[in-house]
Design an enzyme around this catalytic site. Structure first.
Site, PDB file in Angstrom:
ATOM      1  N   HIS A  23       0.803  -1.224   0.000  1.00 52.52           N
ATOM      2  CA  HIS A  23       0.000   0.000   0.000  1.00 52.52           C
ATOM      3  C   HIS A  23       0.834   1.270   0.000  1.00 52.52           C
ATOM      4  O   HIS A  23       0.289   2.361  -0.190  1.00 52.52           O
ATOM      5  CB  HIS A  23      -0.927   0.001   1.219  1.00 52.52           C
ATOM      6  CG  HIS A  23      -1.768  -1.230   1.304  1.00 52.52           C
ATOM      7  ND1 HIS A  23      -1.497  -2.254   2.196  1.00 52.52           N
ATOM      8  CD2 HIS A  23      -2.845  -1.628   0.585  1.00 52.52           C
ATOM      9  CE1 HIS A  23      -2.391  -3.213   2.028  1.00 52.52           C
ATOM     10  NE2 HIS A  23      -3.212  -2.871   1.059  1.00 52.52           N
ATOM     11  N   CYS A  74       3.171  -1.437  -4.447  1.00 58.75           N
ATOM     12  CA  CYS A  74       2.695  -1.738  -5.793  1.00 58.75           C
ATOM     13  C   CYS A  74       3.151  -0.632  -6.747  1.00 58.75           C
ATOM     14  O   CYS A  74       3.007   0.561  -6.428  1.00 58.75           O
ATOM     15  CB  CYS A  74       1.174  -1.834  -5.796  1.00 58.75           C
ATOM     16  SG  CYS A  74       0.464  -2.023  -7.460  1.00 58.75           S
ATOM     17  N   GLU A 130      -3.065   3.351   1.981  1.00 55.25           N
ATOM     18  CA  GLU A 130      -2.603   3.922   0.714  1.00 55.25           C
ATOM     19  C   GLU A 130      -2.778   5.436   0.709  1.00 55.25           C
ATOM     20  O   GLU A 130      -1.885   6.177   0.281  1.00 55.25           O
ATOM     21  CB  GLU A 130      -3.372   3.299  -0.449  1.00 55.25           C
ATOM     22  CG  GLU A 130      -2.939   3.809  -1.808  1.00 55.25           C
ATOM     23  CD  GLU A 130      -3.765   3.239  -2.946  1.00 55.25           C
ATOM     24  OE1 GLU A 130      -3.974   3.970  -3.933  1.00 55.25           O
ATOM     25  OE2 GLU A 130      -4.195   2.068  -2.838  1.00 55.25           O
ATOM     26  N   CYS A 162      -6.653   1.006 -10.308  1.00 59.55           N
ATOM     27  CA  CYS A 162      -5.771   0.031 -10.951  1.00 59.55           C
ATOM     28  C   CYS A 162      -6.562  -0.892 -11.863  1.00 59.55           C
ATOM     29  O   CYS A 162      -7.764  -1.120 -11.680  1.00 59.55           O
ATOM     30  CB  CYS A 162      -4.979  -0.748  -9.902  1.00 59.55           C
ATOM     31  SG  CYS A 162      -5.803  -2.170  -9.208  1.00 59.55           S
ATOM     32  N   SER A 191     -10.227  -5.320   3.354  1.00 60.23           N
ATOM     33  CA  SER A 191      -9.794  -5.219   1.967  1.00 60.23           C
ATOM     34  C   SER A 191     -10.703  -4.250   1.219  1.00 60.23           C
ATOM     35  O   SER A 191     -11.859  -4.567   0.918  1.00 60.23           O
ATOM     36  CB  SER A 191      -9.827  -6.596   1.287  1.00 60.23           C
ATOM     37  OG  SER A 191      -9.679  -6.465  -0.113  1.00 60.23           O
ATOM     38  N   SER A 192     -10.192  -3.075   0.898  1.00 61.18           N
ATOM     39  CA  SER A 192     -10.993  -2.051   0.228  1.00 61.18           C
ATOM     40  C   SER A 192     -11.526  -2.543  -1.102  1.00 61.18           C
ATOM     41  O   SER A 192     -12.711  -2.372  -1.418  1.00 61.18           O
ATOM     42  CB  SER A 192     -10.151  -0.787   0.027  1.00 61.18           C
ATOM     43  OG  SER A 192     -10.861   0.179  -0.698  1.00 61.18           O
ATOM     44  N   ASN A 193     -10.674  -3.176  -1.910  1.00 63.29           N
ATOM     45  CA  ASN A 193     -11.140  -3.574  -3.241  1.00 63.29           C
ATOM     46  C   ASN A 193     -12.209  -4.667  -3.159  1.00 63.29           C
ATOM     47  O   ASN A 193     -13.128  -4.701  -3.978  1.00 63.29           O
ATOM     48  CB  ASN A 193      -9.960  -3.981  -4.128  1.00 63.29           C
ATOM     49  CG  ASN A 193      -9.436  -5.365  -3.841  1.00 63.29           C
ATOM     50  OD1 ASN A 193      -9.893  -6.358  -4.395  1.00 63.29           O
ATOM     51  ND2 ASN A 193      -8.444  -5.459  -2.963  1.00 63.29           N
ATOM     52  N   SER A 224      -6.502  -9.366  -3.304  1.00 61.13           N
ATOM     53  CA  SER A 224      -5.551  -9.871  -2.315  1.00 61.13           C
ATOM     54  C   SER A 224      -5.982 -11.207  -1.716  1.00 61.13           C
ATOM     55  O   SER A 224      -5.381 -11.677  -0.744  1.00 61.13           O
ATOM     56  CB  SER A 224      -5.367  -8.833  -1.197  1.00 61.13           C
ATOM     57  OG  SER A 224      -6.613  -8.441  -0.653  1.00 61.13           O
TER      58      SER A 224
END
Length: 341
Positions: A92, A114, A144, A212, A240-242, A284
């Site tokens: 992050h 990343c 992040e 992304c 996990s945000s995504n 992830s």
């Protein structure tokens, strides 16, 4: 693989419909996650245990637990790492203040940020140098966002939604630039960016956006699942945000949807009216957790498994040269990072 997946007949009683699971493609590990996990595994191979990792290397409980078994030690701050020890920065990213603190402690730093997050950091530095106020679209408490904001804390304002844009205490002709957290919902972020464009006359921003490729691909795949299934289950950790965004996207596109951190978190009452279940996983989340969920669903009668059409990802991020094999000069593949390749 099924090229076209017809929707379930909504008029048929649930008990008389064929029960199936539709697996999204793509799902699971993205290139940045594979690289970050591989960096920790390779650091353990080269340096032995313990190797310290600032924060979770990626937001997944299974990955963290597996690396802990091998000797990784996860800490909240670089100040918690013994002086001179090996310290990996998570995927992050971190702020310049964290890098400075690590240098003060003479830590042997290995950076697993990343590359797509690093790109956002570089843009923040450039916009600050140009004298622009940076409007960082994201969640203020996400690691992040904390890292990117740290590049120019006096020139950065975090905005989460359109109301935050309207409330900004800036003249409409102020020189501003926007950046975004990479794991946000594409559609929601676009609404915020549109609000920024409507308000500010001197607005700069990334040509192709900051979200992304992996987040966008997984959200698009979930949209397809939501249109074709009664229920969507997303495997991913609660931090996990995504993964959370994927659940939200599925709901926005008409399907019931739930986050499933592990198979033990599956609530069978969710399945009561579902004959067709779409399954995906965050960027992830390892494939083993998806397999466990699919096996559990099969035991509950959902034993017809299909793979949805989708984008085949071939992005690979190179590992740091310092982790290369001293004999071959190459970076060896690592088992957890390469799971399900």
């Amino acid at each position: 693989m099924s090229a076209t997946i017809p929707p379930a007949d909504p008029d048929a009683p649930a008990d008389h419909r064929a029960k199936r699971v539709v697996l999204a493609q793509p799902r699971g590990f993205c290139a940045g996650v594979r690289r970050a996990i591989g960096i920790v595994e390779r650091a353990l191979d080269l340096h032995g245990a313990p190797v310290y990792v600032r924060k979770e290397i990626v937001h997944n409980h299974h990955v963290v637990a597996e690396l802990e078994k091998r000797g990784a030690r996860f800490v909240d701050s670089e100040e918690d790492v013994p002086e001179g020890a090996v310290c990996v920065f998570s995927a992050h990213g971190v702020s310049p203040a964290v890098r400075s603190g690590a240098a003060d402690r003479r830590l042997e730093v290995i950076d697993a940020t990343c590359p797509l997050v690093s790109k956002v950091h570089q843009a923040a530095v450039r916009y600050a140098r140009d004298g622009r106020t940076i409007l960082l679209v994201g969640h203020a408490d996400h690691e992040e966002v904390e890292g990117v904001r740290g590049e120019a804390p006096d020139r950065t304002i975090v905005v989460e939604n359109e109301d935050d844009v309207a409330a900004l205490d800036l003249p409409d002709d102020a020189p501003v630039a926007y950046l975004t957290q990479t794991t946000l919902s594409f559609d929601e972020t676009q609404r915020v960016v549109d609000a920024l464009r409507a308000r500010f006359t001197d607005l700069a921003g990334p040509a192709d956006g900051d979200i992304c490729y992996a987040s966008q691909n997984r959200q698009n795949a979930v949209k397809a699942l939501a249109r074709r299934n009664d229920l969507v289950l997303v495997v991913g950790s609660r931090n996990s945000s995504n993964s959370i965004r994927m659940v939200e996207v599925a709901r926005e596109h008409g399907s019931a949807a739930h986050l499933v951190p592990d198979v033990g978190d599956l609530d069978e009452s969710w399945l009561a009216t579902a004959s067709s279940i779409g399954v995906s996983s965050g960027a992830s989340a390892p494939e083993i957790l998806v397999r466990r969920l699919v096996d559990r669903l099969a035991a509950l009668g959902y034993d017809d498994v299909e793979l949805d059409d989708g984008i085949a990802e071939d992005v690979v991020f190179s590992m740091p040269a310092r982790l290369a094999d001293p004999l071959t000069g190459r970076v060896p593949r690592t088992p957890l990072a390469d799971e399900a390749l």
